[in-house]
Design an enzyme around this catalytic site. Structure first.
Site, PDB file in Angstrom:
ATOM      1  N   GLY A 113     145.459 -72.076 -44.743  1.00  0.00           N
ATOM      2  CA  GLY A 113     145.272 -73.459 -44.470  1.00  0.00           C
ATOM      3  C   GLY A 113     143.969 -73.874 -44.350  1.00  0.00           C
ATOM      4  O   GLY A 113     143.729 -75.026 -43.945  1.00  0.00           O
ATOM      5  N   GLY A 181     148.054 -73.405 -41.975  1.00  0.00           N
ATOM      6  CA  GLY A 181     148.722 -72.463 -42.960  1.00  0.00           C
ATOM      7  C   GLY A 181     149.332 -71.328 -42.144  1.00  0.00           C
ATOM      8  O   GLY A 181     149.117 -70.839 -41.022  1.00  0.00           O
ATOM      9  N   TYR A 191     151.793 -70.514 -31.613  1.00  0.00           N
ATOM     10  CA  TYR A 191     152.768 -70.802 -30.402  1.00  0.00           C
ATOM     11  C   TYR A 191     152.930 -72.296 -30.807  1.00  0.00           C
ATOM     12  O   TYR A 191     152.083 -73.100 -31.440  1.00  0.00           O
ATOM     13  CB  TYR A 191     152.102 -70.531 -29.319  1.00  0.00           C
ATOM     14  CG  TYR A 191     151.166 -71.581 -28.693  1.00  0.00           C
ATOM     15  CD1 TYR A 191     149.751 -71.628 -29.336  1.00  0.00           C
ATOM     16  CD2 TYR A 191     151.521 -72.817 -27.935  1.00  0.00           C
ATOM     17  CE1 TYR A 191     148.984 -72.662 -29.110  1.00  0.00           C
ATOM     18  CE2 TYR A 191     150.675 -73.952 -27.855  1.00  0.00           C
ATOM     19  CZ  TYR A 191     149.252 -73.609 -28.261  1.00  0.00           C
ATOM     20  OH  TYR A 191     148.451 -74.615 -28.187  1.00  0.00           O
ATOM     21  N   ASN A 479     143.916 -67.437 -32.195  1.00  0.00           N
ATOM     22  CA  ASN A 479     144.048 -68.513 -32.982  1.00  0.00           C
ATOM     23  C   ASN A 479     143.209 -69.608 -32.725  1.00  0.00           C
ATOM     24  O   ASN A 479     142.951 -70.646 -33.275  1.00  0.00           O
ATOM     25  CB  ASN A 479     145.349 -69.156 -33.085  1.00  0.00           C
ATOM     26  CG  ASN A 479     146.263 -68.533 -34.274  1.00  0.00           C
ATOM     27  OD1 ASN A 479     145.653 -67.940 -35.079  1.00  0.00           O
ATOM     28  ND2 ASN A 479     147.452 -68.928 -34.359  1.00  0.00           N
ATOM     29  N   TYR A 480     142.501 -69.466 -31.507  1.00  0.00           N
ATOM     30  CA  TYR A 480     141.429 -70.687 -30.971  1.00  0.00           C
ATOM     31  C   TYR A 480     140.151 -70.035 -31.069  1.00  0.00           C
ATOM     32  O   TYR A 480     139.382 -69.800 -29.955  1.00  0.00           O
ATOM     33  CB  TYR A 480     141.629 -70.892 -29.581  1.00  0.00           C
ATOM     34  CG  TYR A 480     142.920 -72.096 -29.293  1.00  0.00           C
ATOM     35  CD1 TYR A 480     143.235 -72.898 -30.543  1.00  0.00           C
ATOM     36  CD2 TYR A 480     143.853 -71.913 -28.371  1.00  0.00           C
ATOM     37  CE1 TYR A 480     144.278 -73.679 -30.454  1.00  0.00           C
ATOM     38  CE2 TYR A 480     144.867 -72.906 -28.465  1.00  0.00           C
ATOM     39  CZ  TYR A 480     145.032 -73.757 -29.509  1.00  0.00           C
ATOM     40  OH  TYR A 480     146.225 -74.373 -29.346  1.00  0.00           O
TER      41      TYR A 480
HETATM   42  C1  LIG Z   1     144.265 -79.152 -35.589  1.00  0.00           C
HETATM   43  C2  LIG Z   1     144.698 -77.775 -35.363  1.00  0.00           C
HETATM   44  C3  LIG Z   1     145.888 -77.846 -34.645  1.00  0.00           C
HETATM   45  C4  LIG Z   1     146.259 -76.233 -34.165  1.00  0.00           C
HETATM   46  N1  LIG Z   1     147.397 -75.994 -33.615  1.00  0.00           N
HETATM   47  C5  LIG Z   1     147.786 -74.683 -33.459  1.00  0.00           C
HETATM   48  C6  LIG Z   1     149.141 -74.858 -32.402  1.00  0.00           C
HETATM   49  O1  LIG Z   1     149.678 -75.703 -32.152  1.00  0.00           O
HETATM   50  N2  LIG Z   1     149.439 -73.374 -32.166  1.00  0.00           N
HETATM   51  C7  LIG Z   1     148.785 -72.503 -32.754  1.00  0.00           C
HETATM   52  O2  LIG Z   1     148.754 -71.279 -32.375  1.00  0.00           O
HETATM   53  N3  LIG Z   1     147.368 -72.650 -33.231  1.00  0.00           N
HETATM   54  C8  LIG Z   1     147.221 -73.873 -33.486  1.00  0.00           C
HETATM   55  N4  LIG Z   1     145.867 -74.000 -34.222  1.00  0.00           N
HETATM   56  C9  LIG Z   1     144.989 -72.568 -34.653  1.00  0.00           C
HETATM   57  C10 LIG Z   1     145.735 -72.174 -35.975  1.00  0.00           C
HETATM   58  O3  LIG Z   1     146.935 -71.694 -35.965  1.00  0.00           O
HETATM   59  C11 LIG Z   1     144.460 -71.032 -36.338  1.00  0.00           C
HETATM   60  O4  LIG Z   1     143.230 -71.725 -36.587  1.00  0.00           O
HETATM   61  C12 LIG Z   1     145.171 -70.535 -37.539  1.00  0.00           C
HETATM   62  O5  LIG Z   1     144.598 -69.112 -37.764  1.00  0.00           O
HETATM   63  C13 LIG Z   1     144.964 -71.336 -38.958  1.00  0.00           C
HETATM   64  O6  LIG Z   1     145.625 -70.697 -39.949  1.00  0.00           O
HETATM   65  P1  LIG Z   1     145.303 -71.245 -41.406  1.00  0.00           P
HETATM   66  O7  LIG Z   1     145.708 -70.362 -42.393  1.00  0.00           O
HETATM   67  O8  LIG Z   1     145.371 -72.564 -41.493  1.00  0.00           O
HETATM   68  O9  LIG Z   1     143.718 -70.945 -41.468  1.00  0.00           O
HETATM   69  P2  LIG Z   1     142.626 -70.115 -42.078  1.00  0.00           P
HETATM   70  O10 LIG Z   1     141.201 -70.520 -41.798  1.00  0.00           O
HETATM   71  O11 LIG Z   1     143.029 -70.001 -43.780  1.00  0.00           O
HETATM   72  O12 LIG Z   1     142.805 -68.664 -41.508  1.00  0.00           O
HETATM   73  C14 LIG Z   1     142.523 -68.187 -40.271  1.00  0.00           C
HETATM   74  C15 LIG Z   1     142.495 -66.754 -40.519  1.00  0.00           C
HETATM   75  O13 LIG Z   1     143.291 -65.839 -40.788  1.00  0.00           O
HETATM   76  C16 LIG Z   1     143.066 -65.153 -41.900  1.00  0.00           C
HETATM   77  N5  LIG Z   1     143.863 -65.424 -43.221  1.00  0.00           N
HETATM   78  C17 LIG Z   1     144.434 -66.569 -43.593  1.00  0.00           C
HETATM   79  N6  LIG Z   1     145.191 -66.464 -44.369  1.00  0.00           N
HETATM   80  C18 LIG Z   1     145.376 -65.053 -44.594  1.00  0.00           C
HETATM   81  C19 LIG Z   1     146.352 -64.136 -45.297  1.00  0.00           C
HETATM   82  N7  LIG Z   1     147.129 -64.797 -46.377  1.00  0.00           N
HETATM   83  N8  LIG Z   1     146.192 -62.906 -45.361  1.00  0.00           N
HETATM   84  C20 LIG Z   1     145.268 -62.238 -44.375  1.00  0.00           C
HETATM   85  N9  LIG Z   1     144.809 -63.036 -43.552  1.00  0.00           N
HETATM   86  C21 LIG Z   1     144.672 -64.394 -43.897  1.00  0.00           C
HETATM   87  C22 LIG Z   1     141.612 -65.940 -42.507  1.00  0.00           C
HETATM   88  O14 LIG Z   1     140.769 -65.135 -43.194  1.00  0.00           O
HETATM   89  C23 LIG Z   1     141.065 -66.154 -40.861  1.00  0.00           C
HETATM   90  O15 LIG Z   1     140.285 -64.850 -40.574  1.00  0.00           O
HETATM   91  C24 LIG Z   1     145.542 -75.178 -34.557  1.00  0.00           C
HETATM   92  C25 LIG Z   1     144.243 -75.341 -35.162  1.00  0.00           C
HETATM   93  C26 LIG Z   1     143.843 -76.969 -35.574  1.00  0.00           C
HETATM   94  C27 LIG Z   1     142.573 -76.888 -36.312  1.00  0.00           C
END
Ligand SMILES: Cc1cc2nc3c(=O)[nH]c(=O)nc-3n(C[C@H](O)[C@H](O)[C@H](O)COP(=O)(O)OP(=O)(O)OC[C@H]3O[C@@H](n4cnc5c(N)ncnc54)[C@H](O)[C@@H]3O)c2cc1C
Ligand SMILES: *[C@@H]1O[C@H](CO)[C@@H](O)[C@H](O)[C@H]1NC(C)=O
Ligand SMILES: *[C@@H]1O[C@H](CO)[C@@H](O)[C@H](O)[C@H]1NC(C)=O
Ligand SMILES: *[C@@H]1O[C@H](CO)[C@@H](O)[C@H](O)[C@H]1NC(C)=O
Ligand SMILES: *[C@@H]1O[C@H](CO)[C@@H](O)[C@H](O)[C@H]1NC(C)=O
Ligand SMILES: *[C@@H]1O[C@H](CO)[C@@H](O)[C@H](O)[C@H]1NC(C)=O
Ligand SMILES: *[C@@H]1O[C@H](CO)[C@@H](O)[C@H](O)[C@H]1NC(C)=O
Length: 540
Positions: A113, A181, A191, A479-480
Site C-alpha cells: 500500500g 495495504g 491494530y 508500523n510507525y
Molecule cells: C495514514 C496512515 C494511517 C495508518 N493507520 C494505521 C492504523 O490504524 N493501524 C496500524 O497498525 N498502522 C497504521 N498505519 C501504519 C501502517 O500500518 C504501516 O505503514 C504499514 O506498514 C503500511 O502497509 P502498506 O502495505 O500500506 O505499506 P508499504 O509501504 O507498502 O509497506 C510497508 C513495509 O512492509 C513491507 N511490505 C509491504 N508489502 C509486503 C509484502 N507483500 N511482502 C513483504 N513485505 C512487504 C515493505 O517492504 C515495507 O517494509 C497507518 C499509516 C498511515 C500512513
C-alpha cells in the site's frame, strides 16, 4: 545467544554509514538488461512479464511510482528512484523478480500500500527495483468458515467492504485508514479499534503464502511455525514476499455505537485525559476510546491557541447499554445520548476514516488516483503508568509550537491485548501497557528546511516524553516506522550488523528479536531481503 533488550547496547548508532554500491552506470545497465532477460525466461509464458515492467523510459513510470507514495517527503526529484518497477500480475513474476534480482546483484523493495512512514518500500540508497503488489488484490470471503483469503496488495478498505458484502455481523481487526495495504500492515502487527476485543490483525491470521529467496512458494505448513510466527509482526520485508494471508473473521453486533467528543483546556481537557489514562484500559473489551491531543489556532475564539482533546469511541453494542456504562465508569467525559451514533460496523469504518456522514461504503474501495500526499513523520511510545498532570502540561507546551501540524494519539490497551503473551507473536507490547502513543507531525511546505524544522519538532516532542514512557528499551511500534531509533550500520561486517539491528530491534520486538533472527537465518540466510531496519540472520 544472550539478548540485550534490557539495556541499550553500548555502541552508538552510526548514522549515514549507508553503503553505496560502487558499480558504474554501465555495469548497472548490463545487469539490468540481463535482469529483464532473466525475468522473461523465468516467468510464465502465458503471463507476459513485459506488461508489468516500468522503467524511466516508459511514459507512466513516474505516475506508477508516485501513486503509492503516501509521504510527500519521498516525492521529490532528489528521492532515489528505482531502476524499474515490476508490478507483478502473476506469481511467476514475483518468483522471477526474486531469483533474477539476486542473480544480477540488484536489491528489491516490496511495496503493497506504500504507507511506510520512512518510504522503505520504494526508496533505497543502493541500485534497486520495486516489486509492486498493487495488482495482487484478490479477496475471497467465506462466511461459512468465517475466514478469508486476502492478497497482499488488497487494502484494508477492500477487506472491510468485501466482508460487509457477505455479512453485517463479521469484521476484521485492523487499522482505520482504508488505503493501507495488508502486505505491510498485517506483517507489522496491525491494530485498530477492535484491538481491545480481538487483539491485533496478526492475532487473527491463520495462514499465509510467501515467495522465499529461492523462489519457492510456501504456506504455513511448508514454511514452518517459526517463519509463520515471524511474518506476523516481524515485518514481511525481512523474510520474503507475502502473497496472501488467510484471516479469521471476527463477530460484531449488527449495530455498533460510535462517538466523537471534543474537550478544550477550559473544559478541563487535561483532567479528563488524566482520568482517561486510569480508565480506558480497564473498560470492558467492547469499548475502545482513543484520545487525540492537539493545539490549534484559536483566533476565532479570540485566543492564540486552543488546546483540544478529541475522544473517538466505539462500543460493540447500542447506546442504551453504553450510556449507563459510561456514567458509572467514566462520568468525567460527560457522554450524552446526542453524542452517540448507532450504525453498522461497515459504516463505522467510514466514521473512523473521517469520511462525512452519509458517504457511500463503496468509498472504501477508492484507491488514490491522484498524488496529494503531505509530508509526515511518525514516532511511537508505550506507557505503563499514567502520565502525571505536570507531564501532560509539558506535552501541551510542545504541541502549541507544533500547532495544526501535528498531534499525539493515545490508544488504550488492556482487554484482549493483555491476555495474549508477549511471545505469542513478534509484537511484544502486551500486558503491562496501559496505552500506546502515536506522534504524528505533517506539513505541506517543500524543501529540506521545512523537513528539518518539523523533524526537530517531532524530536523535541519525543524527548520531552522520555520520563513518562517505557524505557530499557524505550519500546516502539514497527508500523510507525522511525529511522531515528536506529538503522543497520554495516551489511558486510556481521558483528556490526547484528549489534546495530539490536538497537531498533529491541525497541520493536524486545525479547522476540532473537527468535526473529533465527527465523531469518532459516529462511533467508544470505540476507537478500533487507532494508535499513530489517532483521539480520542470527550468527552461528
Ligand atoms: C495514514 C496512515 C494511517 C495508518 N493507520 C494505521 C492504523 O490504524 N493501524 C496500524 O497498525 N498502522 C497504521 N498505519 C501504519 C501502517 O500500518 C504501516 O505503514 C504499514 O506498514 C503500511 O502497509 P502498506 O502495505 O500500506 O505499506 P508499504 O509501504 O507498502 O509497506 C510497508 C513495509 O512492509 C513491507 N511490505 C509491504 N508489502 C509486503 C509484502 N507483500 N511482502 C513483504 N513485505 C512487504 C515493505 O517492504 C515495507 O517494509 C497507518 C499509516 C498511515 C500512513
Ligand atoms: C534467456 O533465455 C535465452 C533462450 O533460452 C538464453 O539465450 C538467454 O541466455 C537467457 N538469458 C538469461 C539472462 O538467462
Ligand atoms: C515499457 O516499455 C517497454 C519498452 O518499450 C515495453 O516493452 C513495456 O511493455 C512497457 N511497459 C508497460 C507496462 O507497458
Ligand atoms: C528453497 O527453500 C525451501 C525452504 O527454505 C526449501 O525447502 C527448498 O528445498 C528450496 N528449494 C530449492 C529449489 O532450493
Ligand atoms: C472543570 O472542573 C471544575 C473544577 O473541578 C468544575 O467546577 C467545572 O465544572 C469543570 N468544567 C467542566 C466543563 O467540566
Ligand atoms: C491537495 O492538497 C492541497 C494542499 O494540502 C489542498 O489544498 C487540496 O485541496 C488537495 N486536493 C485534493 C484533490 O485533495
Ligand atoms: C567486525 O567488526 C568488529 C567490531 O568492530 C571487529 O572486531 C571485527 O574484527 C570485524 N570483523 C571483520 C571480519 O572485519
Amino acid at each position: 545467544m544472550k539478548t540485550s533488550c534490557q539495556r541499550p547496547p553500548s555502541i552508538p548508532i552510526i548514522l549515514a554509514t549507508i553503503l553505496f554500491s560502487i558499480s558504474s552506470a554501465n555495469s548497472k545497465q548490463v545487469n539490468l538488461h540481463m535482469f529483464f532477460q532473466c525475468l522473461s525466461n523465468n516467468s510464465s509464458p502465458f503471463h507476459q512479464v513485459s506488461q508489468t515492467i516500468y522503467t524511466p523510459n516508459n511514459a507512466s513510470f513516474l505516475s506508477v511510482l508516485n501513486s503509492y507514495i503516501k509521504n510527500r517527503r519521498f516525492l521529490t526529484s532528489t528521492t532515489p528512484k528505482p531502476l524499474a518497477i515490476i508490478a507483478a500480475k502473476h506469481i511467476s513474476h514475483i518468483q522471477a523478480t526474486v531469483i533474477c534480482a539476486q542473480r544480477y546483484g540488484l536489491e528489491i523493495r516490496i511495496r503493497s500500500g506504500g504507507h511506510d512512514s520512512e518510504g522503505l518500500s520504494y526508496v533505497s540508497n543502493n541500485p534497486f527495483l520495486v516489486l509492486d503488489m498493487f495488482n495482487f488484490r484478490a479477496l475471497l470471503i467465506d462466511i461459512a468458515s468465517e475466514t478469508a483469503r486476502v492478497q497482499a496488495g488488497a487494502t484494508l478498505g477492500e477487506v472491510y467492504y468485501r466482508i460487509s458484502e457477505k455479512s453485517k455481523v463479521h469484521a476484521f481487526p485492523a487499522g482505520v485508514c482504508p488505503t493501507v495495504g495488508t502486505g505491510g500492515h498485517f506483517s507489522g502487527g496491525g491494530y485498530g479499534n477492535l484491538m481491545r476485543k480481538y487483539g491485533l490483525s496478526v492475532d487473527n491470521i491463520i495462514d499465509a503464502q510467501i515467495v522465499t529467496v529461492n523462489g519457492s512458494i510456501l504456506d504455513r505448513k511448508s514454511m514452518g511455525e517459526d517463519v509463520f510466527w515471524a511474518i506476523r509482526g516481524g515485518g514481511g520485508a525481512s523474510f520474503g514476499v507475502i502473497i496472501s494471508w488467510t484471516i479469521k473473521l471476527v463477530r460484531v453486533p449488527s449495530i455498533v455505537t460510535v462517538f466523537h467528543i471534543t474537550r478544550t483546556l477550559e473544559q478541563n481537557a487535561t483532567d479528563v485525559v488524566y482520568r482517561w489514562q486510569e480508565v480506558a484500559h480497564n473498560l470492558p473489551k467492547e469499548l475502545f476510546i482513543r484520545a487525540i491531543l492537539q493545539a490549534v489556532d484559536g483566533s476565532q475564539e479570540g485566543k492564540k491557541t486552543m488546546q483540544l482533546v478529541h475522544f473517538f469511541g466505539q462500543f460493540l453494542g447500542k447506546s442504551e447499554s453504553l450510556l449507563p456504562l459510561m456514567n458509572v465508569r467514566f462520568p468525567e467525559l460527560g457522554l450524552q445520548q446526542h453524542d452517540c451514533k448507532e450504525m453498522t460496523w461497515i459504516e463505522s469504518t467510514l466514521f473512523w476514516a473521517l469520511f462525512p456522514t452519509g458517504t457511500p461504503t463503496a468509498s472504501l474501495l477508492v484507491r488514490p488516483s491522484k498524488v496529494n500526499a503531505t509530508s509526515f513523520i511518525t514516532k511511537s511510545d508505550y506507557v505503563k503508568e499514567p502520565i502525571p498532570k505536570t507531564g501532560l502540561e509539558s506535552i501541551w507546551k510542545v504541541l502549541i509550537k507544533i500547532g495544526r501540524n501535528g498531534w499525539i494519539q493515545l490508544n488504550p490497551y488492556g482487554g484482549r491485548m493483555s491476555e495474549i503473551s508477549a511471545s505469542e507473536t513478534p509484537f511484544p507490547h502486551r500486558a503491562g501497557n496501559i496505552f500506546k502513543i502515536e506522534y504524528y507531525v505533517e506539513w505541506v511546505e517543500e524543501g529540506t528546511e521545512a523537513t528539518n524544522h518539523y523533524r526537530n519538532l517531532a524530536r523535541t516532542l519525543y524527548k520531552v516524553m522520555r520520563p513518562y514512557v517505557s524505557n530499557s528499551p524505550r519500546e516502539a511500534f514497527l508500523n510507525y516506522r522511525d529511522l531515528d531509533i536506529g538503522i543497520t550500520s554495516s551489511r558486510h561486517n556481521r558483528t556490526i550488523l547484528i549489534k546495530s539491528a539490536r538497537v531498533y530491534g529491541c525497541k520493536y520486538f524486545k525479547g522476540n528479536l532473537d527468535r526473529l533472527m533465527r527465523a531469518k537465518a532459516s529462511i533467508d540466510p544470505s540476507n537478500f531481503f533487507k532494508n535499513e531496519q530489517s532483521i539480520p540472520p542470527a550468527g552461528h
